[in-house]
Write an enzyme that holds these catalytic residues in place. Structure first.
Site, PDB file in Angstrom:
ATOM      1  N   ARG A   1       0.848  -1.209   0.000  1.00  0.00           N
ATOM      2  CA  ARG A   1       0.000   0.000   0.000  1.00  0.00           C
ATOM      3  C   ARG A   1       0.879   1.254   0.000  1.00  0.00           C
ATOM      4  O   ARG A   1       2.108   1.167   0.027  1.00  0.00           O
ATOM      5  CB  ARG A   1      -0.906   0.002   1.230  1.00  0.00           C
ATOM      6  CG  ARG A   1      -0.141   0.078   2.544  1.00  0.00           C
ATOM      7  CD  ARG A   1      -1.064   0.464   3.697  1.00  0.00           C
ATOM      8  NE  ARG A   1      -0.291   0.869   4.844  1.00  0.00           N
ATOM      9  CZ  ARG A   1      -0.252   0.205   6.006  1.00  0.00           C
ATOM     10  NH1 ARG A   1      -0.958  -0.887   6.149  1.00  0.00           N
ATOM     11  NH2 ARG A   1       0.483   0.672   7.000  1.00  0.00           N
ATOM     12  N   GLY A   2       0.206   2.403  -0.038  1.00  0.00           N
ATOM     13  CA  GLY A   2       0.874   3.703   0.124  1.00  0.00           C
ATOM     14  C   GLY A   2       1.985   3.938  -0.893  1.00  0.00           C
ATOM     15  O   GLY A   2       1.860   3.621  -2.082  1.00  0.00           O
ATOM     16  N   ILE A   3       3.068   4.476  -0.403  1.00  0.00           N
ATOM     17  CA  ILE A   3       4.177   4.856  -1.282  1.00  0.00           C
ATOM     18  C   ILE A   3       4.796   3.618  -1.941  1.00  0.00           C
ATOM     19  O   ILE A   3       5.126   3.632  -3.130  1.00  0.00           O
ATOM     20  CB  ILE A   3       5.228   5.651  -0.464  1.00  0.00           C
ATOM     21  CG1 ILE A   3       4.612   6.982   0.010  1.00  0.00           C
ATOM     22  CG2 ILE A   3       6.486   5.899  -1.289  1.00  0.00           C
ATOM     23  CD1 ILE A   3       5.492   7.780   0.965  1.00  0.00           C
TER      24      ILE A   3
ATOM     25  N   ASP B   1       6.140  -7.540   1.544  1.00  0.00           N
ATOM     26  CA  ASP B   1       5.521  -6.894   2.714  1.00  0.00           C
ATOM     27  C   ASP B   1       5.328  -7.949   3.786  1.00  0.00           C
ATOM     28  O   ASP B   1       5.556  -9.143   3.539  1.00  0.00           O
ATOM     29  CB  ASP B   1       4.191  -6.216   2.342  1.00  0.00           C
ATOM     30  CG  ASP B   1       3.968  -4.951   3.170  1.00  0.00           C
ATOM     31  OD1 ASP B   1       4.053  -5.041   4.416  1.00  0.00           O
ATOM     32  OD2 ASP B   1       3.731  -3.868   2.592  1.00  0.00           O
TER      33      ASP B   1
ATOM     34  N   ALA C   1       9.892   0.037   3.086  1.00  0.00           N
ATOM     35  CA  ALA C   1       9.135  -0.310   4.301  1.00  0.00           C
ATOM     36  C   ALA C   1       9.587   0.577   5.453  1.00  0.00           C
ATOM     37  O   ALA C   1      10.789   0.788   5.656  1.00  0.00           O
ATOM     38  CB  ALA C   1       9.354  -1.779   4.654  1.00  0.00           C
TER      39      ALA C   1
ATOM     40  N   LYS D   1       6.348   9.037  20.270  1.00  0.00           N
ATOM     41  CA  LYS D   1       6.184   9.368  21.699  1.00  0.00           C
ATOM     42  C   LYS D   1       7.357  10.269  22.065  1.00  0.00           C
ATOM     43  O   LYS D   1       8.463  10.083  21.539  1.00  0.00           O
ATOM     44  CB  LYS D   1       6.306   8.108  22.577  1.00  0.00           C
ATOM     45  CG  LYS D   1       5.030   7.330  22.816  1.00  0.00           C
ATOM     46  CD  LYS D   1       4.232   7.907  23.962  1.00  0.00           C
ATOM     47  CE  LYS D   1       2.958   7.084  24.150  1.00  0.00           C
ATOM     48  NZ  LYS D   1       1.764   7.876  24.190  1.00  0.00           N
TER      49      LYS D   1
ATOM     50  N   ASN E   1      11.787  15.984  14.602  1.00  0.00           N
ATOM     51  CA  ASN E   1      10.370  16.251  14.798  1.00  0.00           C
ATOM     52  C   ASN E   1       9.991  15.952  16.234  1.00  0.00           C
ATOM     53  O   ASN E   1      10.480  14.975  16.808  1.00  0.00           O
ATOM     54  CB  ASN E   1       9.547  15.353  13.853  1.00  0.00           C
ATOM     55  CG  ASN E   1       8.347  16.069  13.315  1.00  0.00           C
ATOM     56  OD1 ASN E   1       8.075  17.216  13.684  1.00  0.00           O
ATOM     57  ND2 ASN E   1       7.631  15.407  12.445  1.00  0.00           N
TER      58      ASN E   1
ATOM     59  N   TYR F   1      12.189   7.913  15.009  1.00  0.00           N
ATOM     60  CA  TYR F   1      11.963   7.978  13.556  1.00  0.00           C
ATOM     61  C   TYR F   1      13.007   8.876  12.881  1.00  0.00           C
ATOM     62  O   TYR F   1      13.619   8.500  11.877  1.00  0.00           O
ATOM     63  CB  TYR F   1      10.552   8.513  13.313  1.00  0.00           C
ATOM     64  CG  TYR F   1      10.129   8.539  11.856  1.00  0.00           C
ATOM     65  CD1 TYR F   1       9.812   7.367  11.176  1.00  0.00           C
ATOM     66  CD2 TYR F   1      10.032   9.752  11.162  1.00  0.00           C
ATOM     67  CE1 TYR F   1       9.412   7.398   9.841  1.00  0.00           C
ATOM     68  CE2 TYR F   1       9.627   9.788   9.833  1.00  0.00           C
ATOM     69  CZ  TYR F   1       9.313   8.603   9.176  1.00  0.00           C
ATOM     70  OH  TYR F   1       8.921   8.637   7.867  1.00  0.00           O
TER      71      TYR F   1
ATOM     72  N   THR G   1      -1.079   9.744   2.361  1.00  0.00           N
ATOM     73  CA  THR G   1      -1.157   8.284   2.547  1.00  0.00           C
ATOM     74  C   THR G   1      -1.967   8.004   3.810  1.00  0.00           C
ATOM     75  O   THR G   1      -2.345   8.934   4.534  1.00  0.00           O
ATOM     76  CB  THR G   1       0.237   7.652   2.756  1.00  0.00           C
ATOM     77  OG1 THR G   1       0.808   8.247   3.924  1.00  0.00           O
ATOM     78  CG2 THR G   1       1.148   7.850   1.574  1.00  0.00           C
TER      79      THR G   1
HETATM   80  P1  NAP Z   1       2.676   2.774   5.039  1.00  0.00           P
HETATM   81  O1  NAP Z   1       1.416   3.079   4.317  1.00  0.00           O
HETATM   82  O2  NAP Z   1       2.595   2.509   6.510  1.00  0.00           O
HETATM   83  O3  NAP Z   1       3.381   1.540   4.311  1.00  0.00           O
HETATM   84  C1  NAP Z   1       4.570   0.955   4.793  1.00  0.00           C
HETATM   85  C2  NAP Z   1       4.514  -0.527   4.502  1.00  0.00           C
HETATM   86  O4  NAP Z   1       5.692  -1.143   5.057  1.00  0.00           O
HETATM   87  C3  NAP Z   1       3.318  -1.170   5.186  1.00  0.00           C
HETATM   88  O5  NAP Z   1       2.658  -2.065   4.323  1.00  0.00           O
HETATM   89  C4  NAP Z   1       3.961  -1.879   6.334  1.00  0.00           C
HETATM   90  O6  NAP Z   1       3.221  -2.982   6.833  1.00  0.00           O
HETATM   91  C5  NAP Z   1       5.271  -2.309   5.739  1.00  0.00           C
HETATM   92  N1  NAP Z   1       6.165  -2.766   6.784  1.00  0.00           N
HETATM   93  C6  NAP Z   1       6.256  -2.287   8.061  1.00  0.00           C
HETATM   94  N2  NAP Z   1       7.116  -3.034   8.760  1.00  0.00           N
HETATM   95  C7  NAP Z   1       7.575  -3.994   7.945  1.00  0.00           C
HETATM   96  C8  NAP Z   1       8.474  -5.087   8.122  1.00  0.00           C
HETATM   97  N3  NAP Z   1       9.061  -5.322   9.301  1.00  0.00           N
HETATM   98  N4  NAP Z   1       8.715  -5.902   7.090  1.00  0.00           N
HETATM   99  C9  NAP Z   1       8.112  -5.690   5.899  1.00  0.00           C
HETATM  100  N5  NAP Z   1       7.247  -4.683   5.669  1.00  0.00           N
HETATM  101  C10 NAP Z   1       6.982  -3.836   6.684  1.00  0.00           C
HETATM  102  O7  NAP Z   1       3.744   3.929   4.876  1.00  0.00           O
HETATM  103  P2  NAP Z   1       3.926   5.016   3.710  1.00  0.00           P
HETATM  104  O8  NAP Z   1       3.297   6.263   4.175  1.00  0.00           O
HETATM  105  O9  NAP Z   1       3.592   4.475   2.394  1.00  0.00           O
HETATM  106  O10 NAP Z   1       5.513   5.241   3.832  1.00  0.00           O
HETATM  107  C11 NAP Z   1       6.457   4.491   3.058  1.00  0.00           C
HETATM  108  C12 NAP Z   1       7.843   4.998   3.402  1.00  0.00           C
HETATM  109  O11 NAP Z   1       7.910   6.403   3.198  1.00  0.00           O
HETATM  110  C13 NAP Z   1       8.229   4.760   4.859  1.00  0.00           C
HETATM  111  O12 NAP Z   1       9.606   4.431   4.927  1.00  0.00           O
HETATM  112  C14 NAP Z   1       7.988   6.120   5.494  1.00  0.00           C
HETATM  113  O13 NAP Z   1       8.769   6.314   6.659  1.00  0.00           O
HETATM  114  C15 NAP Z   1       8.383   7.042   4.364  1.00  0.00           C
HETATM  115  N6  NAP Z   1       7.791   8.388   4.463  1.00  0.00           N
HETATM  116  C16 NAP Z   1       6.443   8.580   4.337  1.00  0.00           C
HETATM  117  C17 NAP Z   1       5.920   9.865   4.416  1.00  0.00           C
HETATM  118  C18 NAP Z   1       4.444  10.152   4.253  1.00  0.00           C
HETATM  119  O14 NAP Z   1       4.049  11.325   4.263  1.00  0.00           O
HETATM  120  N7  NAP Z   1       3.596   9.163   4.083  1.00  0.00           N
HETATM  121  C19 NAP Z   1       6.786  10.947   4.640  1.00  0.00           C
HETATM  122  C20 NAP Z   1       8.143  10.711   4.773  1.00  0.00           C
HETATM  123  C21 NAP Z   1       8.645   9.421   4.671  1.00  0.00           C
HETATM  124  P3  NAP Z   1       2.227  -2.753   8.151  1.00  0.00           P
HETATM  125  O15 NAP Z   1       2.284  -1.347   8.544  1.00  0.00           O
HETATM  126  O16 NAP Z   1       0.913  -3.223   7.715  1.00  0.00           O
HETATM  127  O17 NAP Z   1       2.849  -3.557   9.227  1.00  0.00           O
END
Ligand code: NAP
Length: 474
Positions: A245-247, A266, A317, A323, A375, A381, A415
């Site tokens: 999902r997401g990115i 995933d 991922a 917190k 942050n 994080y 997302t």
């Molecule tokens: P997301 O929707 O939470 O998707 C992340 C995916 O990674 C989820 O499917 C999650 O599975 C999976 N994941 C978590 N732990 C894992 C593990 N141990 N092994 C395998 N897969 C795992 O996040 P997103 O918003 O798309 O973000 C993707 C990346 O962009 C992340 O690295 C995030 O830190 C970075 N990012 C996002 C934003 C933003 O605005 N969204 C901004 C800056 C950086 P479950 O959660 O279902 O366990």
């Protein structure tokens, strides 16, 4: 989650309301829509400072676009290009206000590579002073400079570092038009490595990237790099983590669009979504928790058995477990570092020890603007995402065989993660950038696809922010 405010301000009633209340008025960004879409359409104005090195390359790239090339008259350095006008290089344009006012440019490009000291920075003013007002909606500003790290004299290094401040400021001035500005710092004799980056940053694919300096070097590989521009990743195998999902989903879809065979990884609990994504794109699902002790070996076994190796690894991922430090449970700290940072190192190490990364391979990590700025409530994080930057910068110096490593640092992306934020923080996140809106997962994915392009072999060790030029961080 969709941005209702963005939709509202783009109605005629909404436009009136925001203008009378003095509220931000974001423009709907032009994004890439169809496979055969040219990277650039409309008028392009190309100019140069003294002794430009990239002009011939730029002219070739621009002539392969659907844009109509105009060449700025004036500086001596452009005489050659201007005289090529009759042979079809481009139409000469006088830089006075009156002539320029007859045009609306989709892109303004200045070759400043030859600037030798700070007095020659005047070419920025001469080229942009009148032309900047003629930049079209969702237009592009591109300045080509020389990597300050490669400049021997302090005066030259200062001048080329000055380009960064200039471009970042221009990005802030033109953001209200949905337009973006970037700086490509090209190393001496690496001008032939500009193509994939110029195409990307002039195209709608870079809609949410602005104010970024990018370093382009000669590239380590001598291998074949001719590619199909519509499907540059044909024949490549890519691993994308967090792809359900997401990115991550957007990255998997975009790399598949560009021709790659994608292994979508995933955690097992996401299997239903993961299967759907993999099936949609003709890829394959791989269920794994990347923090498990045996995960790197299992992933490497799978890639070796099924494909005999791997061309592209995207470490996407990631989790947040927020917190304030004094209240943070131990497992919040441990899992955030383990997933966002340590797992990437372990997977790369295994692939490298078993020599599974192929020549001209690409590793892309996903950091965050929190990795630059920190942050509140995100010590874990931000540490993990700053660690990603350190990892990329160090690895870039060590990789061989034409393999590159780069990172993206997303800002506010629409997302599930950002939809779960409290409304006031979400609204602030969306508006606090030059484009006054959040980005889409596809904006991050397109930036990653540019890194993965075989023609991006000179792009190594960069961390490009996909944040609409957020006010947060440097
Ligand atoms: P997301 O929707 O939470 O998707 C992340 C995916 O990674 C989820 O499917 C999650 O599975 C999976 N994941 C978590 N732990 C894992 C593990 N141990 N092994 C395998 N897969 C795992 O996040 P997103 O918003 O798309 O973000 C993707 C990346 O962009 C992340 O690295 C995030 O830190 C970075 N990012 C996002 C934003 C933003 O605005 N969204 C901004 C800056 C950086 P479950 O959660 O279902 O366990």
């Amino acid at each position: 989650m969709s941005d209702l405010y963005l939709k509202l301000v783009n109605t005629s009633l909404g436009k009136q309301a925001v203008s009378s209340l003095g509220l931000p008025a974001p423009i709907e960004l032009e994004r890439w829509k169809r496979q055969d879409q040219p990277f650039l359409e409309g008028k392009v104005l190309l100019g140069a400072g003294p002794r430009p090195r990239a002009l011939a390359t730029l002219t070739d790239i621009l002539r392969s676009s659907a844009g109509s090339l105009h060449i700025a008259e004036g500086p001596e350095s452009l005489n050659e290009s201007a005289s090529a006008t009759e042979s079809g290089a481009g139409k000469a344009v006088a830089m006075d206000e009156e002539t320029l006012s007859q045009h609306r440019f989709k892109a303004l490009i200045l070759d400043a590579t030859g600037v030798k000291d700070t007095t020659e920075l005047r070419c920025l003013y001469d080229f942009f002073h009148n032309s900047i007002r003629q930049l079209a909606k969702c237009g592009r500003v591109l300045v080509i400079g020389t990597d300050p790290a490669s400049c021997k004299s302090p005066a030259r290094a200062a001048a080329h570092k000055a380009l960064e401040g200039f471009v970042r400021s221009v990005g802030k001035e033109i953001g209200k038009k949905g337009a973006t500005a970037q700086l490509l710092w090209v190393a001496p004799n690496a001008e032939n490595q500009l193509e994939s980056s110029v195409r990307f940053f002039l195209s709608p694919k870079s809609a949410y990237v602005s104010g970024q300096p990018i370093r382009i070097g000669k590239g380590g590989s001598k291998g074949k790099t001719a590619t199909n521009t519509n499907a540059p990743l044909t024949g490549k195998v890519a691993l994308v983590t967090g792809a359900s999902r997401g990115i991550g989903e957007a990255i998997a879809r975009t790399l598949a669009r560009d021709g790659a065979r994608v292994v979508c990884l995933d955690i097992p609990a996401t299997m239903e979504d993961l299967n759907r994504v993999a099936e949609d794109i003709g890829g394959s699902p791989l269920a794994a928790d990347i923090t498990e002790d045996n995960a790197p070996r299992m992933i490497a076994d799978h890639l070796e058995d099924e494909f005999g190796g791997i061309d592209i690894v995207v470490h996407n991922a990631g989790v947040t477990r927020d917190k304030t430090l004094g209240r943070m449970p131990e497992h919040f700290w441990d899992m955030t570092i383990a997933i966002n940072l340590t797992a990437e190192e372990r997977i790369d190490e295994e692939l490298s020890e078993r020599d599974l990364m192929r020549e001209n391979g690409r590793i892309v990590c996903v950091s965050s603007i929190a990795g630059f700025a920190g942050n509140f409530g995100q010590t874990n994080y931000a540490a993990s995402k700053a660690g990603v930057i350190g990892y990329v910068e160090s690895m870039a110096r060590q990789l061989k065989n034409g393999i590159t490593i780069n990172a993206v640092a997303p800002g506010f992306i629409e997302t599930q993660m950002t939809a779960a934020m409290p409304v006031t923080i979400r609204e602030a996140g969306r508006r606090m950038n030059s484009l006054s809106q959040g980005g889409l997962p596809v904006d991050v994915a397109e930036t990653i696809a540019w890194y993965c392009n075989p023609l991006s072999r000179g792009v190594n060790g960069n961390v490009v922010r996909v944040c609409g030029q957020s006010l947060v961080g440097k």
